[in-house]
Scaffold this motif. Structure first.
Motif, mmCIF file in Angstrom:
data_model
loop_
_atom_site.group_PDB
_atom_site.id
_atom_site.type_symbol
_atom_site.label_atom_id
_atom_site.label_comp_id
_atom_site.label_asym_id
_atom_site.label_seq_id
_atom_site.Cartn_x
_atom_site.Cartn_y
_atom_site.Cartn_z
ATOM 1 N N LYS A 133 -10.090 3.002 -3.176
ATOM 2 C CA LYS A 133 -9.965 4.850 -2.180
ATOM 3 C C LYS A 133 -11.605 5.362 -2.277
ATOM 4 N N SER A 182 -12.645 0.972 -7.134
ATOM 5 C CA SER A 182 -11.936 0.772 -7.322
ATOM 6 C C SER A 182 -11.203 0.688 -8.296
ATOM 7 N N ASN A 218 -13.553 7.583 -2.513
ATOM 8 C CA ASN A 218 -13.969 8.802 -3.725
ATOM 9 C C ASN A 218 -14.128 10.592 -2.640
ATOM 10 N N TRP A 251 -16.793 4.050 -3.002
ATOM 11 C CA TRP A 251 -15.345 4.032 -2.960
ATOM 12 C C TRP A 251 -15.553 3.608 -4.345
ATOM 13 N N LYS A 260 -16.590 -0.252 1.539
ATOM 14 C CA LYS A 260 -14.801 -0.212 0.762
ATOM 15 C C LYS A 260 -15.378 -1.918 0.798
ATOM 16 N N LYS A 313 1.124 -0.836 0.111
ATOM 17 C CA LYS A 313 0.103 -0.258 -0.226
ATOM 18 C C LYS A 313 0.559 1.688 -0.323
ATOM 19 N N SER A 363 0.177 6.852 1.290
ATOM 20 C CA SER A 363 -0.976 8.258 1.520
ATOM 21 C C SER A 363 -2.119 7.658 1.551
ATOM 22 N N ASN A 364 -2.606 5.692 1.482
ATOM 23 C CA ASN A 364 -3.355 4.797 1.176
ATOM 24 C C ASN A 364 -4.203 4.926 2.509
ATOM 25 N N THR A 365 -5.452 5.444 2.571
ATOM 26 C CA THR A 365 -6.658 5.637 4.052
ATOM 27 C C THR A 365 -7.382 4.454 3.735
ATOM 28 N N SER A 366 -7.744 3.846 3.046
ATOM 29 C CA SER A 366 -8.437 2.517 2.812
ATOM 30 C C SER A 366 -7.955 1.309 3.472
#
Length: 168
Positions: A113, A125, A115, A123, A142, A101, A104-107
């Motif tokens: 991600k 994909s 939106n 979310w 998610k 990951k 910056s990945n928050t999921s």
């Protein structure tokens, strides 16, 4: 310079690319001043003791199918170090598929991600295969976005990509 290193390790000029691969691997893991140190040594990635000897490393590489200029060394688990049990010889597309990951990945999942521009929380994909990005859609949860990505991997037999487990 590189030529001196080849002589130092008793490897001929034709193996200069392999010497470079070994030097960069060692530099990323052990040189605090290396630009990518924080992504490797800084987060605990190391090189097994036997591969500190470039002759043993190069022998393993050739025995496992290394071809200068067309293949590369790839760690199977990006969170583990360089050792025979965690490495393979791969083409550039296989290696590109094997990512961790982004910071910056928050999921918590690769390719999923949130939106933030949408009026309703949704979310998205996506997946990049051989330099082509495939947008898989927008989803209300998610988990749905993750399932869409995993299903795409399975349905298209993308064996180089990892199926990500839902951790709720």
């Amino acid at each position: 310079m590189l030529g001196d290193n080849n002589r130092k390790h008793d490897l001929t000029r034709e193996y200069s690319r392999l010497v470079y691969v070994w030097e960069q691997m060692m530099r990323r893991c052990y040189n605090h001043k290396a630009t990518r140190y924080s992504d490797y040594g800084g987060r605990g990635i190391s090189v097994c003791k036997e591969w500190h000897d470039i002759k043993i490393f190069s022998q393993w590489m050739f025995e496992h199918g290394y071809k200068d200029g067309t293949t590369t060394l790839d760690r199977i688990d990006c969170d583990k170090g360089y050792c025979p049990e965690n490495c393979r010889i791969a083409d550039k597309f296989t290696q590109a598929a094997n990512k961790r990951k982004k910071k910056s990945n928050t999921s918590g999942y690769v390719g999923v991600k949130l939106n933030k521009r949408a009026r309703v929380k949704q979310w998205s994909s996506d997946i990049t295969v051989r330099r082509k990005r495939y947008f898989l859609g927008y989803f209300l949860t998610k988990k749905e976005a993750l399932d869409a990505r995993n299903n795409y991997i399975i349905n298209n037999n993308l064996t180089d990509f990892k199926i990500q487990e839902w951790e709720g």
